[in-house]
Design an enzyme around this catalytic site. Structure first.
Site, short mmCIF file in Angstrom:
data_model
loop_
_atom_site.label_atom_id
_atom_site.label_comp_id
_atom_site.label_asym_id
_atom_site.label_seq_id
_atom_site.Cartn_x
_atom_site.Cartn_y
_atom_site.Cartn_z
NE ARG A 251 22.60 -12.63 29.75
CZ ARG A 251 23.16 -13.22 30.79
NH1 ARG A 251 23.27 -12.55 31.93
NH2 ARG A 251 23.61 -14.45 30.70
CD GLU A 280 27.21 -6.85 29.53
OE1 GLU A 280 27.71 -7.96 29.84
OE2 GLU A 280 26.13 -6.43 29.96
CG HIS A 299 27.97 -9.18 33.02
ND1 HIS A 299 27.34 -9.37 31.83
CD2 HIS A 299 27.45 -10.11 33.87
CE1 HIS A 299 26.49 -10.39 31.93
NE2 HIS A 299 26.55 -10.85 33.16
#
Length: 338
Positions: A251, A280, A299
């Site tokens: 993360r 993000e 991602h």
């Protein structure tokens, strides 16, 4: 699960009930009952439930289990749980569950079993981590941007490198297996000092600085919690030897982005491979896009094609546990937050 994978089905959630209420695993404090999945459910997930002995049916007062496949939607999920207190087991689609942190925290002690996909996507994510490690060590981000022949002696080998993996879950275990042919010396940093098989050293988080001091490569594969947010900041980056590289497949919030940009631009950090960022999505024009020897992937360590069958298998495993055959996989500790 990635946003794309989580949106495989247009259905906001799917519910699962067990048909065999009389058989329960010793560690399962939930009552099985008829099994249900909302309309428009992905066929792979419907099949996963039925393969495990469940039966698909609409959400109703009889619902005892819920498989949530949306990427987020904590407020919607909270409403479903409030309106259906009979739900005793809830399956989330991600390995990381920080998007539902508040809801999970409030659920502590409510008697429900919460499970995630932790460990289910370990293979594709570990594979992606290895790709990022090799790309950064070999200066690939800079070389693919080149528009002319540039001869230099830059680039390092992974063979015999000192690799620190922060986190001890399925991704870490699978990555250690992939690193074996390289003869890498692996140190795992985790919440406890309990040894991790395959690691030369296992250190508690309190000794993170010690682990970083001798690292050639640092890979982040830990859950994002209140305690781990900002785990890698300016002090930690400076503890890493000059030229060391950082890879994050967990993360973005684990890293202080400003400190990371500074460490890359100063040359102290030898490079970074990031599948996750904070913020993000990473905005266009952000300094990380042009930072020296930095590669950013959006991602996608586990894409939809990879995760759908893996999540389906996790659903089957936990439906069987729900029906009393074995233990739940990926059980969440509401107090710890993962």
């Amino acid at each position: 699960m990635t946003d794309a994978a989580a949106s495989v089905s247009r259905a906001r959630h799917r519910v699962v009930h067990g048909a065999a209420a009389g058989r329960r695993a010793p560690s399962t404090p939930v009552e099985a009952g008829p099994v249900a999945i909302l309309p428009a459910a992905d066929p792979a997930f419907v099949d996963a439930v039925e393969r495990a002995g469940g039966v698909a049916a609409p959400l109703s007062a009889a619902t005892r289990g819920l498989v949530w496949t949306e990427a987020s939607g904590g407020d919607d999920l909270a409403r479903v749980l409030d309106e259906h207190p009979s739900i005793g087991w809830l399956q989330l689609p991600w390995a990381g569950v920080d998007a539902f942190a508040g809801l999970i925290e409030r659920a502590a002690g409510d008697g429900r079993v919460w499970t995630s996909a932790k460990g289910a996507y370990a293979q594709p994510v570990a594979e992606h981590a290895l790709m990022l490690v090799l790309a950064v060590l070999r200066e690939v981000p800079r070389r693919v941007r080149a528009t002319s022949w540039q001869v230099d002696e830059l680039g390092r080998s992974l063979y015999g490198a000192n690799v620190v993996i922060v986190g001890a879950g399925g991704i870490a275990v699978e990555l250690m297996r992939l690193l074996q042919p390289f003869g890498a010396h692996v140190t795992v940093v985790r919440r406890s000092a309990e040894p991790v098989a395959g690691a030369e050293r296992t250190l508690p988080t309190a000794r993170l600085g010690e682990a970083l001091t001798g690292a050639d490569v640092v890979v982040l594969a830990a859950a994002l919690t209140g305690d781990s947010r900002g785990l890698i900041g300016e002090a930690e980056l400076q503890r890493m030897p000059r030229g060391a590289v950082l890879v994050n497949v967990a993360r973005g919030g684990l890293v202080d982005t400003g400190a990371l940009v500074d460490a890359l631009e100063s040359g102290h950090l030898g490079g970074a491979g990031l599948d996750v960022t904070d913020p993000e999505p990473l905005p266009a024009g952000h300094p990380l896009w042009q930072a020296p020897n930095c590669i950013v992937t959006p991602h996608v360590a586990d894409t939809e094609d990879m995760t759908v069958p893996l999540f389906a298998e996790r659903i089957s495993q936990n439906v069987r546990a729900f029906l009393g055959d074995g233990d739940f996989e990926g059980r969440i500790d509401p107090v710890a937050g993962y």
